[in-house]
Design a protein around this motif. Structure first.
Motif, PDB file in Angstrom:
ATOM      1  N   LEU B  61      44.041  41.074  42.248  1.00 24.02           N
ATOM      2  CA  LEU B  61      43.832  39.623  42.351  1.00 24.02           C
ATOM      3  C   LEU B  61      42.339  39.292  42.235  1.00 24.02           C
ATOM      4  N   ALA B  62      42.041  38.257  41.450  1.00 26.58           N
ATOM      5  CA  ALA B  62      40.674  37.733  41.404  1.00 26.58           C
ATOM      6  C   ALA B  62      40.658  36.366  42.077  1.00 26.58           C
ATOM      7  N   VAL B  63      39.710  36.141  42.958  1.00 26.61           N
ATOM      8  CA  VAL B  63      39.624  34.862  43.653  1.00 26.61           C
ATOM      9  C   VAL B  63      38.388  34.118  43.142  1.00 26.61           C
ATOM     10  N   ASN B  65      36.681  31.083  44.101  1.00 24.75           N
ATOM     11  CA  ASN B  65      36.647  30.058  45.139  1.00 24.75           C
ATOM     12  C   ASN B  65      35.436  29.150  44.924  1.00 24.75           C
ATOM     13  N   ARG B  73      38.535  29.288  52.744  1.00 31.56           N
ATOM     14  CA  ARG B  73      38.463  30.699  53.124  1.00 31.56           C
ATOM     15  C   ARG B  73      39.752  31.135  53.842  1.00 31.56           C
ATOM     16  N   VAL B  76      42.368  31.700  51.163  1.00 29.05           N
ATOM     17  CA  VAL B  76      42.102  32.948  50.443  1.00 29.05           C
ATOM     18  C   VAL B  76      42.472  34.147  51.318  1.00 29.05           C
ATOM     19  N   THR B  80      44.515  37.593  50.481  1.00 28.79           N
ATOM     20  CA  THR B  80      43.919  38.941  50.485  1.00 28.79           C
ATOM     21  C   THR B  80      44.474  39.797  51.600  1.00 28.79           C
ATOM     22  N   PHE B  85      48.890  41.728  47.515  1.00 25.14           N
ATOM     23  CA  PHE B  85      47.717  41.588  46.654  1.00 25.14           C
ATOM     24  C   PHE B  85      46.605  42.541  47.059  1.00 25.14           C
ATOM     25  N   THR B  86      45.818  42.923  46.061  1.00 22.31           N
ATOM     26  CA  THR B  86      44.610  43.674  46.340  1.00 22.31           C
ATOM     27  C   THR B  86      43.450  42.829  45.829  1.00 22.31           C
ATOM     28  N   ASP B  87      42.532  42.586  46.707  1.00 21.06           N
ATOM     29  CA  ASP B  87      41.385  41.757  46.363  1.00 21.06           C
ATOM     30  C   ASP B  87      40.473  42.563  45.446  1.00 21.06           C
ATOM     31  N   THR B  88      40.500  42.240  44.160  1.00 23.22           N
ATOM     32  CA  THR B  88      39.825  43.101  43.205  1.00 23.22           C
ATOM     33  C   THR B  88      38.491  42.537  42.730  1.00 23.22           C
ATOM     34  N   ARG B  90      35.637  38.900  42.471  1.00 27.00           N
ATOM     35  CA  ARG B  90      35.246  37.547  42.878  1.00 27.00           C
ATOM     36  C   ARG B  90      34.418  36.924  41.753  1.00 27.00           C
TER      37      ARG B  90
END
Lengths: 614, 380
Positions: B61-63, B65, B73, B76, B80, B85-88, B90
């Protein structure tokens, strides 16, 4: 440019799961240019291993192979037992493929192909699929492919196995023709009649060279030990075999064999004739042995026996080959078949008694106008014959003559297109399964599962014919003893040598005590000693009333038959006892069946046009 | 059965018995065939059960923001923190985010616009943007469902913290028989049946082709064995071995993957047995028509592949066009899958199972009859 090979002290062993087996134990010899060197020996003697070492396909454990003559690197050609022909390609395509593989210059090809075609007379068949050729033609094509680039040394591994006499003669004349160009030829074979055609013979046995030299010199070793007895001409074939068996069991006799009208005997000492006075049969006692010139086979047997005696005095005795003399086999068969009395000693065997007591009018196998067509092709054409109880009947003919199709019809594997066949009193059209249960069948190819033990294979072979558990166990023990197979019962049968496999196949075929035995080319590729032992068993069974039908293209084998039919192109071209056929179709003092056979086929071809390929 | 036939029948059974014994020994004593039979199905069960799962986990996942507020936040963090999801990445600009999708670095971009917290605080419904990689449509759909539930959860929590009374209605989903929607519960019983089918087809298709190659077949044909006896003698070992494997896979499914067994084991065995009849007779038909093991193997796979695809093992039959659905009625695997899943997950009523059993039995009897007919024709 002349070139040859010399090999010195070659050893090579193979490891199986349990032990290491020496295939070659210090073999030396030479292949000379412009000569045919025969590598002669029984199955498992090490012939193929030696050829593969010479061809550079197998590394020897020790020993040296050197080229002789002027060339440091002579061009070598090797034809393995089963040559790699592509069966789905035509004759011409196969030759082109091998020309490509050898990188033969395209400019030279047309000339080379036409030379080879003249040589093999395969020209008219250029567009035939290789898979549709007869066994003999396949070998010729294989040889042509091997010779695409003219070699200096030619190694042939049993080229004549599975080849009929006519094709065999042609194959020999092809190789003879090569000699003019100085090629060194090594021809390996288990057939002893081929040894006489070689310029030099190396006798291989059990991984050792037991004799070598000119064939005539080797034969000379037994020059004063070979005798012949002229058999009375009015004898039945069965009677002839009784005499042969009685002679073979004499104490000083190494070998006794029927050759046409003669009984050939080899004794164990020079100038000492067979001691017929001690014979059990009065018929034999009355006959007078006289000296006769030695033949290669006599010397071969004597040499092998000597080697066995040496081996026996050491520890590693090779089991099986001579462990039973024919007389003992007969007794064992009598016991195992549960037919009561042992062979009688009054000179009249039980078989002879049966022949006189029984009406020969009721045949066990009978066909009337039996025919089989495949599309337009008539494989068997109105074939009629009858075999009576206890008779050994041979179906002979070149490859593709219709032997196998006839055979398969009688076993119920192929349905006849027309005509009738009665087997053991059952009409094959209506009672196929009943007929089958009376038949013992031994296929040409070893037909047992290799990773099952002998005992497991026998259990199935007997059980499927209706032997119940207890009877089966008893019967397996009995037959294993009779056929001298006890040592192998718990070995995987795929690992056994060919001779043992073949004995096992016969043992499996008789487990259910069949009234009729069908044997398809039973001793194809087997050496003469094993063949003789095999036929001793068959004779004993026939004596006990088993009817035996044999197909063969091997004419030595035909000598053992009481009667036979020669078929060619699906038709019977001659029938009768071996003597009748020989005297009707061959000339000379003591003609061979091979002469009669080749003459019959030549005559047939002359009256019916060119010999076709099928 | 009248009396004169009884000894004949006994003889026939004895002959079949010897053939069955020989077949078992042949397969068992050959080290290679023994390994090939036991090892691959078990390995495949493990591999495929993990690989062939519909669960979506660890979606990169790309966030993006654009609104640096507490609320954004919070939102988000809801993503995350989820296992899905994996926070990959930003990304700091929209083109950068686009690039991440294009290159397949992430499967989804979550874009929170600058006015998110403002809109939220003013009582409006703020918009957020979610971009998923539609090249993997199945995963994308499942991911979107997760996104919905996360946002729903977010608004519910927010409503609670603000003490709002008028809560929106909540949809409570419950999956019967598989409450957590564990894919393996669905996959393992199906895979067991499929692997059983592959083994049974291969054993039976290769058995006679091998005998033809070795030259043992002719020797078999000259014995008093009748064509149907030969067929039965060949069916039994293949069916028994494959069924044994199938049950072993079932035990592994229960013991290792925790698949429940809610129904009647007898029903499972009966279903497998009828299934085996149709599969092995089809294998023997292949065997009768081919002359080498290689041909038999290829023909076997040509039979197995469509059977698996058209069985409902991975994709539901209901979604297939009508004419393909009609074809699936000829596929024995289709029926045994229903029984297998039914017995494992459901405690299927006998009547429902029976409805699946009889078509399979009809197929089995028909293919067996065809195989016997082929044998007679090819053999004689």
């Amino acid at each position: 440019m002349p070139a040859g090979l010399r090999f010195t002290s070659i050893t090579r062993s193979f490891k199986t799961e349990a032990r290491s087996v020496a295939a070659l134990a210090g073999v030396s010899g030479e292949i000379a240019p412009g000569k045919i060197t025969g590598l002669v020996g029984p199955d498992g003697a090490g012939k193929t291993t030696l050829i593969r070492v010479l061809a550079g396909l197998l590394d020897a454990d020790a020993g040296r192979v050197q080229s002789t003559g002027e060339l440091a690197h002579p061009r070598m050609a090797y034809m393995p037992q089963k040559f790699g022909l592509y069966e789905d390609l035509t004759v011409q395509e196969n030759m082109t493929l091998y020309a490509d593989l050898h990188g033969l210059d395209p400019a030279l090809r047309a000339q080379r192909f036409s030379e080879l075609n003249r040589f093999t007379s395969l020209g008219p068949f250029a567009n035939w699929l290789a898979g549709n050729l007869s066994g003999g033609m396949k070998q010729k094509l294989g040889l042509a492919c091997t010779l695409i680039v003219a070699p200096d040394i030619l190694l042939l591994d049993e080229p004549s196995v599975g080849v009929d006499p006519v094709s065999r003669r042609e194959l020999w004349s092809m190789v003879r023709a090569l000699q003019g160009s100085g090629i060194a030829v090594l021809w390996s074979t288990a057939y002893l009649d081929e040894a006489d055609g070689c310029d030099h013979v190396i006798l291989l046995y059990d991984g050792r060279v037991i004799d070598e030299g000119l064939p005539s010199v080797i034969s000379g070793h037994v020059a004063r030990r070979t005798w012949r007895v002229v058999l009375p001409t009015d004898q039945r074939a069965g009677r002839k075999r009784d005499l042969q068996r009685a002679a073979a069991t004499l104490p000083n006799v190494v070998d006794a064999q029927i050759k046409g009208r003669n009984l050939r005997i080899v004794t164990d000492r020079d100038d000492v004739p067979p001691d017929v006075t001690r014979a059990s049969m009065p018929g034999l006692r009355a006959l007078k042995p006289e000296p006769t010139p030695p033949q290669f086979e006599d010397a071969y047997l004597a040499a092998m026996r000597k080697q066995d005696l040496i081996n026996e005095s050491q520890i590693n005795r090779r089991p099986g080959i001579y462990s039973q003399d024919p007389g003992a086999i007969t007794q064992a068969v009598h016991l195992a078949l549960d037919l009561g009395d042992k062979p009688q000693d009054d000179g009249l065997s039980s078989r002879a008694a049966r022949h006189t007591n029984q009406t020969l009018a009721t045949p066990v196998i009978e066909t009337k106008d039996l025919s089989r067509r495949f599309g337009n092709f008539t494989a068997v054409d109105r074939f009629s014959f009858a075999v009576s109880r206890g008779e050994i009947f041979g179906l002979l003919g070149p490859n593709g003559a219709g032997k196998s199709t006839t055979f398969k019809m009688l076993c119920g594997l192929v349905v006849p297109s027309s005509g009738e066949a009665l087997v053991a009193g059952f009409d094959l059209a209506t009672a196929r399964a009943d007929a089958r249960s009376r038949i013992g069948y031994m296929a040409q190819k070893f037909a047992y599962i290799g990773h099952l033990t002998l005992a497991q294979n026998m259990e199935f072979a007997g059980g499927v014919y209706g032997l119940a558990r207890a009877a089966l166990t008893h019967r397996i023990a009995e037959v294993a003893a009779e056929f001298d197979l006890e040592a192998y019962l718990h070995q995987n049968c795929g690992e056994l040598p060919l001779g043992i496999k073949q004995r096992m196949a016969l043992a499996c075929a008789v487990l259910h005590k069949p009234a009729i035995l069908f044997l398809d080319e039973p001793t194809s590729g087997v050496d003469p000693v094993t063949r003789r032992e095999f036929w001793a068993r068959l004779n004993a069974m026939a004596d006990d009333g088993t009817t035996i039908l044999v197909t063969s293209h091997f004419l030595d084998e035909a000598e053992y038959c009481d009667r036979m039919a020669i078929i060619y192109h699906g038709r019977q071209i001659a029938a009768g006892s071996p003597d009748e056929i020989k005297s009707a179709h061959a000339d000379g003092d003591n003609p061979t069946l091979e002469q009669a056979f080749i003459r019959l086929i030549d005559d047939h071809d002359r009256t019916n046009g060119v010999r076709s390929a099928a | 059965m009248n009396t004169p036939d009884q000894p004949r029948l006994r003889e026939a059974i004895a002959r079949i018995g010897f053939l069955v014994r020989r077949e078992f020994l042949t397969i068992w004593r050959d080290k290679r065939s023994r390994t090939v039979l036991i090892l691959p199905p078990i390995l495949q069960l493990f591999m495929f059960s993990y690989a062939a799962t519909f669960d979506v986990n660890n979606v990169p996942l790309a966030v993006f923001n654009e609104d640096s507020s507490v609320e954004s936040r919070d939102l988000v963090a809801n993503f995350t923190a989820s296992r899905t999801f994996t926070d990959t990445a930003r990304p700091t600009s929209w083109p950068e985010a686009q690039d991440l999708i294009d290159r397949g670095k992430v499967l989804m971009v979550l874009r929170v616009p600058t006015n998110f917290s403002r809109e939220l605080k003013s009582g409006h419904s703020p918009e957020i943007q979610v971009v998923v990689d539609g090249r993997q449509s199945n995963t994308a759909l499942i991911t979107l469902a997760y996104v919905n539930s996360i946002i729903e959860e977010f608004s519910r929590e927010r409503a609670q913290t603000l003490g709002q009374r008028a809560q929106p209605p909540v949809l409570v989903q419950r999956a019967w028989f598989n409450p957590n929607m564990t894919s393996q519960w669905f996959i393992v019983p199906g895979l067991g049946a499929t692997l059983t089918m592959i083994i049974a087809t291969l054993i039976s298709a290769l058995s006679i082709a091998r005998e033809k190659e070795l030259g043992t077949f002719e020797q078999l044909l000259v014995t008093p064995l009748r064509p149907y006896e030969l067929l039965i003698g060949k069916i039994i070992p293949a069916a028994v071995l494959a069924m044994g494997e199938g049950l072993l896979l079932g035990v592994l499914g229960i013991w290792f993957f925790g698949v429940p067994l809610r129904g009647d084991v007898a029903m499972l065995v009966l279903g497998l047995a009828v299934f085996m009849l149709s599969v092995t007779s089809c294998g023997l038909m292949i065997s009768a028509l081919t002359s080498t093991q290689q041909q038999a193997q290829i023909a076997g796979f040509c039979y197995i592949m469509p059977c698996v695809i058209l069985s409902g093992f991975t994709t539901p039959i209901e979604n297939m066009p009508a004419w393909i659905q009609a074809i699936t009625y000829l596929n024995p695997l289709r029926y045994v899958l229903v029984i297998n899943r039914g017995v494992f997950l459901q405690d299927m009523p006998a009547l429902v199972a029976l409805n699946q059993l009889w078509p399979m039995a009809v197929i089995g009897v028909f293919t067996a009859a065809c195989a016997i007919a082929l044998f007679r024709r090819r053999v004689l």
